[in-house]
Design an enzyme around this catalytic site. Structure first.
Site, mmCIF file in Angstrom:
data_model
loop_
_atom_site.group_PDB
_atom_site.id
_atom_site.type_symbol
_atom_site.label_atom_id
_atom_site.label_comp_id
_atom_site.label_asym_id
_atom_site.label_seq_id
_atom_site.Cartn_x
_atom_site.Cartn_y
_atom_site.Cartn_z
ATOM 1 C CB THR A 142 7.646 83.048 -103.235
ATOM 2 O OG1 THR A 142 6.823 82.858 -101.992
ATOM 3 C CG2 THR A 142 8.885 82.269 -103.021
ATOM 4 C CG LEU A 159 10.817 81.432 -95.546
ATOM 5 C CD1 LEU A 159 11.469 81.553 -94.259
ATOM 6 C CD2 LEU A 159 12.040 81.611 -96.556
ATOM 7 C CG ASP A 190 -1.913 84.317 -107.301
ATOM 8 O OD1 ASP A 190 -1.371 84.563 -106.275
ATOM 9 O OD2 ASP A 190 -2.924 84.625 -107.625
ATOM 10 N N GLY A 248 -1.370 77.284 -95.310
ATOM 11 C CA GLY A 248 -2.547 77.672 -95.838
ATOM 12 C C GLY A 248 -3.905 76.618 -95.383
ATOM 13 C CG HIS A 264 -1.967 73.212 -105.817
ATOM 14 N ND1 HIS A 264 -2.322 72.274 -104.711
ATOM 15 C CD2 HIS A 264 -1.615 74.357 -105.534
ATOM 16 C CE1 HIS A 264 -1.952 72.830 -103.597
ATOM 17 N NE2 HIS A 264 -1.479 74.298 -104.074
ATOM 18 N NE ARG A 265 2.879 76.471 -104.356
ATOM 19 C CZ ARG A 265 2.160 76.457 -103.233
ATOM 20 N NH1 ARG A 265 1.980 75.313 -102.618
ATOM 21 N NH2 ARG A 265 1.115 77.290 -103.129
#
Length: 191
Positions: A7, A10, A68, A149, A176-177
């Site tokens: 990625t 940052l 992703d 985001g 989620h991450r």
């Protein structure tokens, strides 16, 4: 153990670094001299994660993982999904993306949505994937200054605040991450 996280974001790097145990050293794309855009041309979130991890392993020879993430909105048949980062155009502007999403939902009562992250790990020539999902809903307006985001317009189930209003630690617990990274870490800890 050294692992490259594929990625240039940052914010993502900071989120994941906070979850990874001390014995795993994360390297960024800049750390390995990778300055090109890694292809993301697959039609699914999982496909893009795998494509990025395989590209890095093949072209740079590092053990690595790539992720992703997409925001899937029920009333919009899963949009923006795999196109979340560039929903409002190639400029990849978070405010433009949120404005377009809010506009597309203005006449909809169903605000259900989920964030989905897939991590693809390329380790010693083998590939594994880990998925994290956080269900919630889209707010009617932006709220909060933290995160990045779509965070200002997403409330996780059971929460009254958006991702942009809660702490990074709380987001990592329920998000989620964070869920996908914890699955990755569990796997790495049992090698």
């Amino acid at each position: 153990m050294k692992l490259v996280f594929a990625t240039n974001n940052l914010n993502k790097l900071k989120e994941v670094q906070a979850l990874v145990p001390d014995h795993i050293k994360l390297l960024s794309l800049a750390d390995i001299g990778c300055n090109e855009d890694i292809p993301e041309t697959q039609p699914t979130i999982e496909g893009n994660a795998i494509q990025k991890a395989e590209y890095l392993a093949k072209n740079y020879g590092f053990n690595c993982f790539a992720d992703d993430t997409g925001l899937e909105v029920e009333a919009l048949n899963g949009e923006p999904g795999v196109y979340s980062a560039r929903y409002a155009g190639p400029q990849r502007d978070a405010n433009d993306n949120m404005d377009k999403l809010l506009d597309n939902l203005k006449d909809k009562s169903n605000r259900k949505a989920q964030f989905k992250t897939v991590i693809a790990l390329h380790l010693n020539g083998e590939l594994k994937t880990f998925t994290g999902i956080c269900k919630g809903q889209i707010t009617k307006e932006k709220q909060g200054k933290k995160g990045f985001g779509y965070d200002p317009i997403f409330k996780a189930e059971g929460y009254t605040e958006t991702f942009a209003e809660i702490s990074l630690e709380e987001k990592n617990k329920i998000g989620h991450r964070g869920k996908a990274v914890l699955k990755l870490i569990h796997f790495l800890n049992h090698l």
